[in-house]
Design a protein around this motif. Sequence first.
Motif: not given
Lengths: 191, 191
Positions: A126-127, A129-135
């Motif tokens: 989850r974390i 994926n969140q970071r990948t999304f943010a990037t």
Amino acid sequence: MYELIKTNISKHIAVTNAEWDYFFSLTEEKIIPKKEFIIKEGEVCNLHGFILDGFLRTYFVDDKGNEVNLTFHFEDWWFGDIGSFVRREPSKLNTQAMEDTRTLILYREGLEDLFERLPKFERFFRILNQRTFATLLERYIDDQTKSAAQRYKQLIARRPEILSKVPQHHIASYLGITKEFLSKIRSQKNI
Amino acid sequence: MYELIKTNISKHIAVTNAEWDYFFSLTEEKIIPKKEFIIKEGEVCNLHGFILDGFLRTYFVDDKGNEVNLTFHFEDWWFGDIGSFVRREPSKLNTQAMEDTRTLILYREGLEDLFERLPKFERFFRILNQRTFATLLERYIDDQTKSAAQRYKQLIARRPEILSKVPQHHIASYLGITKEFLSKIRSQKNI
């Protein structure tokens, strides 16, 4: 063994020795020879991978037939086409080894078993994926709010290894500009 | 009560009645009046929200001062700036109510308590984040591989409610074209 990935994951979840044994029983070490692909346009991506050493690039092909570089992945990075993975649709991405690259691969079945048996890995992914999304979101916004020169400056400030490892024409393709325009930016004194 | 969100979440995880009670004890119902903002550029986004009824839009401002619409959110949709949330950095996004909108909000603390006590919600948010990522990646690639006419056709085929609810100039801003060019596309017989 595999201290790199253990450290990477342990930043977010605590994993016991027995749990590591189980985790590694689900992974496969895979060398991707230079120029070969681990994700291919038109094929469903059924994996998440981690780079132990080496260097990959992910790109798609635009409507003019140009390769547009989306990301460069170095050691200690995760890769995979999350979109293709979750929707089980053919990928629009290509992930290619820029040098012989040693990876650790988790295929779909292994990942499902992992989530089933060790739900704490849901948290890790989850974390991640969140970071990948943010990037990606930052890149999407930057493309429309910052000049190529600003984006170049930001890229090499954050990821200086790119300057030494990535050929200029691939950096230009990442920035959405020509190689010639990149040379011009690089020759400006304020960069 | 709140059957909409229960159905939305139950597609991915099984939640008992006692767990629902706990979940709802962490949420806050919030009406966002028309034109008001729930996410604001420059402020850290500390929430994930779900639309019970109403309609929001999320946009950022490009370097020419134009509002670029990133997404339209209707009922049964989640919203939030995942990037700002995870990095605790000021958001570059604005999420505004297009009509009075009833939402259910989970603030950071509640979400952390939820993950701690009911780790199955990690799974739900992992899947939600993956889908959100897939949507953004598709948009990023489509912008560079498909014409505005193709993207318009795809948008209204997938989300026909947009045609009736969203003003034309906001659709044009979503597609990255002028309102005039959108009219031209709409008047073409093959659309």
